[in-house]
Design a protein around this motif. Structure first.
Motif, mmCIF file in Angstrom:
data_model
loop_
_atom_site.group_PDB
_atom_site.id
_atom_site.type_symbol
_atom_site.label_atom_id
_atom_site.label_comp_id
_atom_site.label_asym_id
_atom_site.label_seq_id
_atom_site.Cartn_x
_atom_site.Cartn_y
_atom_site.Cartn_z
ATOM 1 N N TRP A 186 0.841 -1.195 0.000
ATOM 2 C CA TRP A 186 0.000 0.000 0.000
ATOM 3 C C TRP A 186 0.875 1.243 0.000
ATOM 4 O O TRP A 186 1.986 1.233 0.530
ATOM 5 N N GLN A 187 0.353 2.327 -0.565
ATOM 6 C CA GLN A 187 1.106 3.574 -0.669
ATOM 7 C C GLN A 187 0.354 4.713 0.008
ATOM 8 O O GLN A 187 -0.854 4.869 -0.181
ATOM 9 N N THR A 188 1.093 5.517 0.777
ATOM 10 C CA THR A 188 0.506 6.684 1.440
ATOM 11 C C THR A 188 0.390 7.826 0.441
ATOM 12 O O THR A 188 1.096 7.849 -0.565
ATOM 13 N N PRO A 189 -0.458 8.798 0.729
ATOM 14 C CA PRO A 189 -0.465 9.997 -0.116
ATOM 15 C C PRO A 189 0.826 10.785 0.117
ATOM 16 O O PRO A 189 1.464 10.657 1.171
ATOM 17 N N ALA A 193 3.626 17.316 2.144
ATOM 18 C CA ALA A 193 3.832 18.659 1.587
ATOM 19 C C ALA A 193 5.128 18.759 0.774
ATOM 20 O O ALA A 193 5.238 19.583 -0.128
ATOM 21 N N LYS A 194 6.095 17.902 1.087
ATOM 22 C CA LYS A 194 7.368 17.914 0.361
ATOM 23 C C LYS A 194 7.380 16.922 -0.807
ATOM 24 O O LYS A 194 8.404 16.718 -1.439
ATOM 25 N N GLY A 195 6.250 16.274 -1.041
ATOM 26 C CA GLY A 195 6.164 15.321 -2.145
ATOM 27 C C GLY A 195 6.666 13.929 -1.813
ATOM 28 O O GLY A 195 6.795 13.080 -2.689
ATOM 29 N N ARG A 196 6.940 13.665 -0.549
ATOM 30 C CA ARG A 196 7.413 12.335 -0.148
ATOM 31 C C ARG A 196 6.224 11.443 0.183
ATOM 32 O O ARG A 196 5.213 11.905 0.718
ATOM 33 N N TYR A 197 6.384 10.162 -0.108
ATOM 34 C CA TYR A 197 5.358 9.178 0.237
ATOM 35 C C TYR A 197 6.051 7.875 0.610
ATOM 36 O O TYR A 197 7.231 7.686 0.317
ATOM 37 N N ALA A 198 5.318 7.026 1.279
ATOM 38 C CA ALA A 198 5.877 5.746 1.728
ATOM 39 C C ALA A 198 5.053 4.601 1.168
ATOM 40 O O ALA A 198 3.882 4.765 0.832
ATOM 41 N N GLN A 199 5.687 3.440 1.082
ATOM 42 C CA GLN A 199 4.989 2.208 0.746
ATOM 43 C C GLN A 199 5.086 1.287 1.953
ATOM 44 O O GLN A 199 6.130 1.210 2.602
ATOM 45 N N MET A 200 3.968 0.615 2.235
ATOM 46 C CA MET A 200 3.866 -0.222 3.425
ATOM 47 C C MET A 200 3.374 -1.612 3.022
ATOM 48 O O MET A 200 2.381 -1.733 2.312
ATOM 49 N N ILE A 247 -6.525 9.631 19.193
ATOM 50 C CA ILE A 247 -6.240 9.871 20.603
ATOM 51 C C ILE A 247 -7.557 10.378 21.163
ATOM 52 O O ILE A 247 -8.456 10.728 20.397
ATOM 53 N N PRO A 248 -7.723 10.404 22.469
ATOM 54 C CA PRO A 248 -9.013 10.863 22.990
ATOM 55 C C PRO A 248 -9.442 12.208 22.390
ATOM 56 O O PRO A 248 -8.660 13.144 22.324
ATOM 57 N N MET A 249 -10.654 12.222 21.880
ATOM 58 C CA MET A 249 -11.310 13.416 21.344
ATOM 59 C C MET A 249 -10.807 13.866 19.966
ATOM 60 O O MET A 249 -11.230 14.891 19.469
ATOM 61 N N MET A 250 -9.894 13.118 19.332
ATOM 62 C CA MET A 250 -9.404 13.550 18.032
ATOM 63 C C MET A 250 -8.905 12.354 17.222
ATOM 64 O O MET A 250 -8.200 11.490 17.739
ATOM 65 N N CYS A 251 -9.279 12.331 15.940
ATOM 66 C CA CYS A 251 -8.824 11.278 15.038
ATOM 67 C C CYS A 251 -8.277 11.896 13.760
ATOM 68 O O CYS A 251 -8.689 12.987 13.352
ATOM 69 N N LYS A 252 -7.356 11.184 13.128
ATOM 70 C CA LYS A 252 -6.843 11.580 11.824
ATOM 71 C C LYS A 252 -6.989 10.380 10.903
ATOM 72 O O LYS A 252 -6.673 9.258 11.279
ATOM 73 N N THR A 253 -7.462 10.632 9.693
ATOM 74 C CA THR A 253 -7.662 9.572 8.716
ATOM 75 C C THR A 253 -6.760 9.794 7.521
ATOM 76 O O THR A 253 -6.560 10.931 7.084
ATOM 77 N N GLU A 254 -6.202 8.723 7.020
ATOM 78 C CA GLU A 254 -5.371 8.777 5.818
ATOM 79 C C GLU A 254 -5.820 7.661 4.884
ATOM 80 O O GLU A 254 -6.115 6.560 5.344
ATOM 81 N N GLU A 255 -5.861 7.933 3.592
ATOM 82 C CA GLU A 255 -6.267 6.919 2.623
ATOM 83 C C GLU A 255 -5.051 6.434 1.862
ATOM 84 O O GLU A 255 -4.305 7.223 1.280
ATOM 85 N N LEU A 256 -4.855 5.126 1.874
ATOM 86 C CA LEU A 256 -3.752 4.488 1.169
ATOM 87 C C LEU A 256 -4.282 3.846 -0.086
ATOM 88 O O LEU A 256 -5.413 3.360 -0.119
ATOM 89 N N SER A 257 -3.470 3.800 -1.120
ATOM 90 C CA SER A 257 -3.873 3.131 -2.353
ATOM 91 C C SER A 257 -3.027 1.874 -2.534
ATOM 92 O O SER A 257 -1.853 1.832 -2.190
ATOM 93 N N ARG A 258 -3.676 0.845 -3.087
ATOM 94 C CA ARG A 258 -2.987 -0.439 -3.273
ATOM 95 C C ARG A 258 -1.991 -0.318 -4.430
ATOM 96 O O ARG A 258 -2.317 0.169 -5.500
ATOM 97 N N VAL A 259 -0.767 -0.781 -4.179
ATOM 98 C CA VAL A 259 0.241 -0.865 -5.229
ATOM 99 C C VAL A 259 0.147 -2.226 -5.896
ATOM 100 O O VAL A 259 0.136 -2.358 -7.096
ATOM 101 N N ARG A 260 0.067 -3.271 -5.079
ATOM 102 C CA ARG A 260 -0.146 -4.637 -5.554
ATOM 103 C C ARG A 260 -0.612 -5.516 -4.427
ATOM 104 O O ARG A 260 -0.574 -5.234 -3.303
#
Length: 152
Positions: free
Chosen positions: A46-49, A52-59, A139-152
């Motif tokens: 899976w790949q992260t979006p 701001a610097k154009g970097r992304y990760a694959q997991m 964490i209590p009272m706050m969540c962050k969501t990120e959408e990953l896209s499948r690489v393979r």
């Protein structure tokens, strides 16, 4: 005096036929009851979006080595517009731990580790179709969501 063993030959042949038929039924039953082994739909690369610097990760996501039945994710590479960043400190870091499948495409009770802060957040993940994974860290009272896209 000559003895006739014909009846023994008939019994032996009948016994062989019965045994062959019995083994055939046993094998058929075993094949019919064997459940097909399928991979968890979350498994894969899976790949992260991009940040701001154009970097992304694959997991790479798969079953946790130390927690059978639960899902974990490890960063396998970090990239920018020029390609892979071989010196990225996050490579090999576990960023998703212990996600428990509760329904098809829904995983809860796990943890998401923020790579930049190493904070361990309560995590959930939901497959949206085959190629989109919505990961939530809270964490209590706050969540962050990120959408990953499948690489393979």
């Amino acid at each position: 005096m000559r003895r006739d063993y014909a009846h023994i030959r008939v019994l032996t042949k009948t016994k062989e036929k019965v045994m062959k038929r019995l083994w055939g039924m046993v094998l058929a039953a075993a094949m019919g009851f064997a459940a097909p082994v399928t991979a968890d739909p979350l498994e894969g690369l899976w790949q992260t979006p991009a940040d701001a610097k154009g970097r992304y990760a694959q997991m790479q996501i798969g079953e946790c080595e130390d927690q059978p039945g639960l899902m974990c994710g490890v960063i396998t590479g970090v990239f920018d517009a020029k390609g892979e960043l071989p010196d990225a400190i996050d490579r090999g870091r576990t960023v998703m731990q212990g996600m428990q499948p509760v329904d098809t495409g829904i995983y809860t009770n796990g943890y998401v580790i923020a790579p930049n802060t190493q904070n361990r957040l309560q995590g959930n993940a939901t497959l949206v179709g085959d190629d989109l994974l919505r990961v939530e860290g809270c964490i209590p009272m706050m969540c962050k969501t990120e959408e990953l896209s499948r690489v393979r």
